[in-house]
Motif scaffolding. Structure first.
Motif, PDB file in Angstrom:
ATOM      1  N   GLY A  40      62.332  52.407  53.946  1.00  0.00           N
ATOM      2  CA  GLY A  40      61.105  52.555  53.177  1.00  0.00           C
ATOM      3  C   GLY A  40      59.873  52.687  54.050  1.00  0.00           C
ATOM      4  N   GLY A  41      58.824  53.201  53.447  1.00  0.00           N
ATOM      5  CA  GLY A  41      57.581  53.442  54.166  1.00  0.00           C
ATOM      6  C   GLY A  41      56.804  52.174  54.452  1.00  0.00           C
ATOM      7  N   ALA A  42      56.003  52.227  55.505  1.00  0.00           N
ATOM      8  CA  ALA A  42      55.114  51.120  55.871  1.00  0.00           C
ATOM      9  C   ALA A  42      54.097  51.659  56.868  1.00  0.00           C
ATOM     10  CB  ALA A  42      55.895  49.957  56.476  1.00  0.00           C
ATOM     11  N   VAL A  43      52.937  50.978  56.927  1.00  0.00           N
ATOM     12  CA  VAL A  43      51.913  51.323  57.906  1.00  0.00           C
ATOM     13  C   VAL A  43      51.869  50.206  58.947  1.00  0.00           C
ATOM     14  CG1 VAL A  43      49.497  51.884  58.322  1.00  0.00           C
ATOM     15  CG2 VAL A  43      50.572  52.553  56.165  1.00  0.00           C
ATOM     16  N   LEU A  44      52.314  50.532  60.155  1.00  0.00           N
ATOM     17  CA  LEU A  44      52.302  49.568  61.255  1.00  0.00           C
ATOM     18  C   LEU A  44      50.928  49.621  61.922  1.00  0.00           C
ATOM     19  CD1 LEU A  44      55.102  49.090  63.891  1.00  0.00           C
ATOM     20  CD2 LEU A  44      52.709  49.161  64.558  1.00  0.00           C
ATOM     21  N   GLY A  85      59.244  38.331  65.683  1.00  0.00           N
ATOM     22  CA  GLY A  85      58.865  38.826  64.367  1.00  0.00           C
ATOM     23  C   GLY A  85      59.439  40.177  64.005  1.00  0.00           C
ATOM     24  N   THR A  86      60.376  40.679  64.802  1.00  0.00           N
ATOM     25  CA  THR A  86      60.904  42.013  64.498  1.00  0.00           C
ATOM     26  C   THR A  86      61.661  42.050  63.174  1.00  0.00           C
ATOM     27  OG1 THR A  86      62.898  41.563  65.806  1.00  0.00           O
ATOM     28  CG2 THR A  86      61.073  42.649  66.929  1.00  0.00           C
ATOM     29  N   ASP A  87      62.103  40.874  62.698  1.00  0.00           N
ATOM     30  CA  ASP A  87      62.784  40.838  61.404  1.00  0.00           C
ATOM     31  C   ASP A  87      61.832  41.121  60.251  1.00  0.00           C
ATOM     32  OD1 ASP A  87      61.547  38.435  62.106  1.00  0.00           O
ATOM     33  OD2 ASP A  87      62.801  37.265  60.736  1.00  0.00           O
ATOM     34  N   ASN A  88      60.516  41.152  60.544  1.00  0.00           N
ATOM     35  CA  ASN A  88      59.537  41.492  59.511  1.00  0.00           C
ATOM     36  C   ASN A  88      59.430  42.989  59.267  1.00  0.00           C
ATOM     37  OD1 ASN A  88      58.587  38.845  58.866  1.00  0.00           O
ATOM     38  ND2 ASN A  88      57.433  38.811  60.788  1.00  0.00           N
ATOM     39  N   GLU A 136      54.329  39.186  59.095  1.00  0.00           N
ATOM     40  CA  GLU A 136      54.965  39.516  57.822  1.00  0.00           C
ATOM     41  C   GLU A 136      54.226  40.672  57.153  1.00  0.00           C
ATOM     42  OE1 GLU A 136      55.063  36.058  55.408  1.00  0.00           O
ATOM     43  OE2 GLU A 136      56.452  34.979  56.729  1.00  0.00           O
ATOM     44  N   PRO A 137      54.945  41.497  56.417  1.00  0.00           N
ATOM     45  CA  PRO A 137      54.283  42.609  55.699  1.00  0.00           C
ATOM     46  C   PRO A 137      53.196  42.092  54.773  1.00  0.00           C
ATOM     47  CG  PRO A 137      56.672  42.870  55.663  1.00  0.00           C
ATOM     48  CD  PRO A 137      56.402  41.497  56.206  1.00  0.00           C
ATOM     49  N   ALA A 142      49.905  55.143  49.163  1.00  0.00           N
ATOM     50  CA  ALA A 142      51.342  55.392  49.238  1.00  0.00           C
ATOM     51  C   ALA A 142      52.153  54.287  48.575  1.00  0.00           C
ATOM     52  CB  ALA A 142      51.771  55.537  50.698  1.00  0.00           C
ATOM     53  N   GLY A 143      51.508  53.147  48.300  1.00  0.00           N
ATOM     54  CA  GLY A 143      52.234  52.029  47.689  1.00  0.00           C
ATOM     55  C   GLY A 143      53.209  51.382  48.650  1.00  0.00           C
ATOM     56  N   VAL A 144      52.806  51.246  49.919  1.00  0.00           N
ATOM     57  CA  VAL A 144      53.679  50.653  50.941  1.00  0.00           C
ATOM     58  C   VAL A 144      52.956  49.475  51.593  1.00  0.00           C
ATOM     59  CG1 VAL A 144      54.791  52.882  51.383  1.00  0.00           C
ATOM     60  CG2 VAL A 144      52.836  52.165  52.798  1.00  0.00           C
ATOM     61  N   PRO A 145      53.698  48.592  52.269  1.00  0.00           N
ATOM     62  CA  PRO A 145      53.046  47.445  52.916  1.00  0.00           C
ATOM     63  C   PRO A 145      52.411  47.803  54.250  1.00  0.00           C
ATOM     64  CG  PRO A 145      55.415  47.349  53.261  1.00  0.00           C
ATOM     65  CD  PRO A 145      55.161  48.510  52.332  1.00  0.00           C
ATOM     66  N   LEU A 146      51.523  46.931  54.688  1.00  0.00           N
ATOM     67  CA  LEU A 146      50.951  46.980  56.030  1.00  0.00           C
ATOM     68  C   LEU A 146      51.742  46.033  56.921  1.00  0.00           C
ATOM     69  CD1 LEU A 146      47.297  46.742  54.813  1.00  0.00           C
ATOM     70  CD2 LEU A 146      48.112  48.629  56.245  1.00  0.00           C
ATOM     71  N   LEU A 147      52.048  46.480  58.137  1.00  0.00           N
ATOM     72  CA  LEU A 147      52.782  45.646  59.096  1.00  0.00           C
ATOM     73  C   LEU A 147      51.855  45.302  60.253  1.00  0.00           C
ATOM     74  CD1 LEU A 147      56.189  47.559  59.301  1.00  0.00           C
ATOM     75  CD2 LEU A 147      55.685  45.472  58.018  1.00  0.00           C
ATOM     76  N   PRO A 148      51.284  44.099  60.280  1.00  0.00           N
ATOM     77  CA  PRO A 148      50.385  43.734  61.383  1.00  0.00           C
ATOM     78  C   PRO A 148      51.159  43.402  62.649  1.00  0.00           C
ATOM     79  CG  PRO A 148      50.636  41.886  59.883  1.00  0.00           C
ATOM     80  CD  PRO A 148      51.404  43.036  59.283  1.00  0.00           C
TER      81      PRO A 148
END
Length: 238
Positions: free
Chosen positions: A36-40, A28-31, A177-178, A140-146
Motif C-alpha cells: 500500500g501507499g505511504a508518504v515517507l 522501527g522498520t516494522d512500522n 509509527e504511521p 491519496a488517503g495514505v499514511p505519513l511515515l516519519p
C-alpha cells in the motif's frame, strides 16, 4: 514490471557501505507497511539521505520513489539511474506536474519519499516543513511515515568535503509509527504534527548516537544547541 535497476543499485550501495565499515543502528522498520501507499518523510542533513531512507525500507521489502530536484535527473550519470528507479523529478517552476505524478504513484500503492525541508539543513536542526507531504497523504488517503537520520552529515553534506573513507562512522535511523493524515484537518496542522514527530525521532537518534566529537576540530557536525560548531539555525541565538 520487473525492477531491473533499483535492486542492483541498492546492492552496490550496501557493498560500498560495508567496504567503508559504516555502523548502522536502525529501529522501527516494522512500522513501514509491506503493501500500500505511504508518504515517507525525513529530515535532511546530507546528500546521501535518500539512500539511507531507502535502506530502512528494505526489511519491509519496499522500494521508495523519491521526489528530487529536476537537476539531478538532467545529470548524465544520475539522470538515467533516477529515471530507471522511477523517482520523481521536481521542477519548482512546475510543481503541479510532480505533485500529480507522486499522487498517481501513491494511489497505485507506492511509497513516496519526501524531504519536506526542501533542502539540506546546514545547522543539522529541523527547518520549517513544506506542506506538500501532508497534502499528498491527505489526497491519496495514505499514511505519513516519519523518519529521522543522524550521522549521515559526517559522510557528505553541504559545505564540507565528501568523506567516504574507512572511518567506521555510525549512522542512526529511527522510523516512527504511521501517522494518519485526516482530510478534515488542515494540511498546515497535519504538517505541524508531522514535524513534531520527526523532531522527537531526531532527538531519539541523537541520544542513541554512540560517539561524540573527538576534539575541538571535530565539532562541525554537531548542532550549536548541543555544543557543536554547526551554524545556528536562522532565528536562533549563537
Amino acid at each position: 514490471m520487473a525492477e531491473l535497476v533499483y535492486p542492483p543499485v541498492i546492492g552496490a550501495a550496501r557493498t560500498v557501505f560495508k567496504a567503508i565499515d559504516l555502523k548502522f543502528d536502525i529501529a522501527g522498520t516494522d512500522n513501514i507497511p509491506r503493501r500500500g501507499g505511504a508518504v515517507l518523510v525525513s529530515n535532511h542533513i546530507g546528500y546521501l539521505d535518500f539512500v539511507f531512507c531507502g535502506l530502512a525500507a528494505r526489511p519491509a521489502k519496499r522500494l521508495v520513489r523519491f521526489m528530487a530536484k529536476d537537476s539531478v535527473f538532467r545529470h548524465k550519470v544520475s539522470g538515467p539511474l533516477m529515471r530507471a528507479m522511477k523517482h520523481i523529478p521536481v521542477d519548482r517552476s512546475q510543481g503541479v506536474h510532480a505533485y500529480k505524478n507522486a499522487l498517481s504513484a501513491l494511489r497505485s500503492g507506492e511509497i513516496i519519499g519526501v524531504f519536506p525541508e526542501a533542502t539540506i539543513s546546514e545547522s543539522f536542526t529541523l527547518k520549517n516543513f513544506k506542506s506538500g507531504a501532508a497534502r499528498l497523504a491527505q489526497e491519496a488517503g495514505v499514511p505519513l511515515l516519519p523518519m529521522a537520520l543522524w550521522g549521515t552529515q559526517r559522510l557528505w553534506t553541504k559545505g564540507h568535503k565528501r568523506d567516504l573513507g574507512r572511518r567506521h562512522y555510525p549512522v542512526t535511523i529511527r522510523v516512527g509509527e504511521p501517522m494518519e493524515a485526516d482530510p478534515a484537518e488542515s494540511a498546515e496542522k497535519v504538517t505541524d504534527r508531522l514535524r513534531a514527530r520527526v523532531q522527537e525521532l531526531l532527538e531519539a537518534a541523537q541520544r542513541a548516537y554512540p560517539v561524540r566529537p573527538r576534539g575541538p576540530e571535530d565539532t562541525w557536525w554537531v548542532p550549536a544547541h548541543l555544543g557543536g560548531t554547526a551554524p545556528a539555525a536562522p532565528g536562533t541565538a549563537g
